[in-house]
Scaffold this motif. Structure first.
Motif, PDB file in Angstrom:
ATOM      1  N   GLY A   4      28.341  38.281  19.133  1.00  0.00           N
ATOM      2  CA  GLY A   4      27.658  37.701  17.976  1.00  0.00           C
ATOM      3  C   GLY A   4      28.336  37.988  16.643  1.00  0.00           C
ATOM      4  O   GLY A   4      27.840  37.569  15.593  1.00  0.00           O
ATOM      5  N   PHE A  55      30.173  38.630   2.044  1.00  0.00           N
ATOM      6  CA  PHE A  55      29.580  39.175   3.269  1.00  0.00           C
ATOM      7  C   PHE A  55      28.438  40.136   2.946  1.00  0.00           C
ATOM      8  O   PHE A  55      27.456  40.195   3.686  1.00  0.00           O
ATOM      9  N   THR A 108      36.729  41.613   2.296  1.00  0.00           N
ATOM     10  CA  THR A 108      37.832  40.813   2.812  1.00  0.00           C
ATOM     11  C   THR A 108      38.252  39.686   1.864  1.00  0.00           C
ATOM     12  O   THR A 108      39.431  39.388   1.729  1.00  0.00           O
ATOM     13  N   SER A 144      34.233  45.693   9.019  1.00  0.00           N
ATOM     14  CA  SER A 144      34.952  44.659   9.778  1.00  0.00           C
ATOM     15  C   SER A 144      36.425  44.578   9.401  1.00  0.00           C
ATOM     16  O   SER A 144      37.273  44.415  10.267  1.00  0.00           O
ATOM     17  N   GLN A 172      38.008  41.064  15.228  1.00  0.00           N
ATOM     18  CA  GLN A 172      39.169  40.169  15.059  1.00  0.00           C
ATOM     19  C   GLN A 172      40.129  40.467  13.922  1.00  0.00           C
ATOM     20  O   GLN A 172      40.914  39.611  13.542  1.00  0.00           O
TER      21      GLN A 172
END
Ligand code: PMP
Length: 358
Positions: free
Chosen positions: A73, A101, A151, A173, A194
């Motif tokens: 998810g 985010f 990011t 992340s 990722q």
């Protein structure tokens, strides 16, 4: 031509890991089959799963009172899982607003409880991390949420806020495994794979044991950290191949000096690029110096048409995915762990040529 992939994610992976995956693609060990074809209940897969967890524990020196979970998810699902599971006592939490985010995380939390925003950097297009003082966290709350590396805007926290004991929940992340952290400073860490971990489809959650299992009775099983803890992240079929590749990345890092070596390499790479940006009269780094990310380096020429030309011409040097996020424009060089220093040097070589011609 050699391609350097500056994508913000999915991003480049260590070539050694990809080579190993290629070697093992058809037949893993003595199993006679690919990892993709294995039952998640098989002994071979179980070994892969447990080794990935153990290696991540080693890399980050995760204390015994923290669980490591693999969830699907994406980080976006954690925007919901965090409040579902943790906003249970006071039914409100602090969210520091430092980018897109952070805003998304906040919006999801708002659906489930009260959200307090102690500070925001929206006034200057999220170019900095706002100062956080202990006095900002005096209301009863279940946790404080931060986005450790932003990011899109290229900023990162260089120190953690003193929250007066409230657990810190962090979205890592885009910077997990890039620099040393002290896991016990946090209540919960989550990160989509990722960027620095592996392929998209796996999300790593590191949760202090007292925070797992607090979800209300009516919580759907797949959203309940307690269910993942109880079933070793195998309540249902986990993203087995993604976990396998993530495990290869963990083991690769361990073999190459661990987080300390990675951090030194990352700092060197980022310094090369920032030093050049600071010396240039054409380019301007957009984040405040004190809060600069060492993973996502954002910069502009100040002329949108020139930025566009930059991105197009960069491709002729093998430099791809350097365009800034669609919401901010300009350029962004994402230089995660697997970006070699040669990639940065190539980028600077192109930037100098482009500057000369501009
Ligand atoms: N948080 C941060 C800091 C991110 O960089 C991203 C993705 N780029 C996300 C959350 C969302 O992740 P996902 O697409 O895995 O849901």
């Amino acid at each position: 031509m050699k391609i350097y992939n500056f994508s913000a994610g999915p991003a480049c992976l260590p070539k050694a890991v990809l080579r190993q995956a290629r070697r093992e693609l058809m037949f893993y060990g003595e199993s006679g089959m690919s990892v993709m074809e294995m039952s998640h209940r098989s002994a071979d897969y179980e070994e892969i799963h447990e080794k990935a967890k153990a290696d991540l524990r080693k890399l980050l020196s995760i204390p015994d009172n923290y669980h490591v979970l693999f969830i699907q998810g994406g980080a976006s699902m954690q925007f919901s899982m965090v409040p579902v599971n943790l906003m249970t006592e006071h039914r409100r939490a602090y969210y520091v607003k430092t980018g897109e985010f952070a805003k998304k995380a906040l919006a999801e939390a708002k659906k489930l409880g009260g959200v307090m925003v102690p500070a925001s950097s929206e006034d200057r297009a999220f170019a900095y991390i706002p100062e956080l003082k202990k006095e900002m966290f005096t209301e009863p709350a279940d946790y404080v949420h931060i986005t450790q590396n932003n990011t899109i805007y290229g900023t990162r926290y260089t120190k953690l806020p003193d929250t007066g004991g409230l657990p810190i929940v962090t979205d890592m992340s885009s910077n997990i495994l890039s620099e040393k952290i002290n896991v016990s400073d946090y209540g919960l860490i989550y990160a989509g794979a990722q960027k620095n971990i592996g392929p998209a489809g796996v999300t790593v959650v590191i949760i202090r044991e007292d925070l797992a299992g607090k979800a209300p009775e009516n919580t759907p099983s797949m959203l309940d950290y307690g269910v993942y803890v109880k079933n070793d992240s195998m309540y249902n079929t986990p993203p087995t191949y993604g976990i396998y590749i993530s495990g290869l990345v963990f083991s690769h890092l361990l073999k190459n000096g661990g987080i300390e070596a990675m951090q030194a390499y990352n700092e060197k790479k980022a310094a090369l690029l920032y030093d050049y940006l600071d010396s240039s009269s054409l380019y301007k780094a957009t984040a405040d110096k004190k809060d600069r990310s060492i993973m996502n380096i954002t910069f502009v020429t100040g002329d949108a048409a020139l930025d566009k030309r930059f991105v197009a011409e960069a491709k002729t040097y093998g430099i791809v995915n350097i365009k800034g996020h669609r919401s901010v424009g300009g350029m962004r060089a994402s230089i995660y762990n697997a970006m070699p220093v040669e990639g940065i040097k190539k980028l600077i070589e192109f930037m100098k040529d482009f500057e000369r011609k501009a």
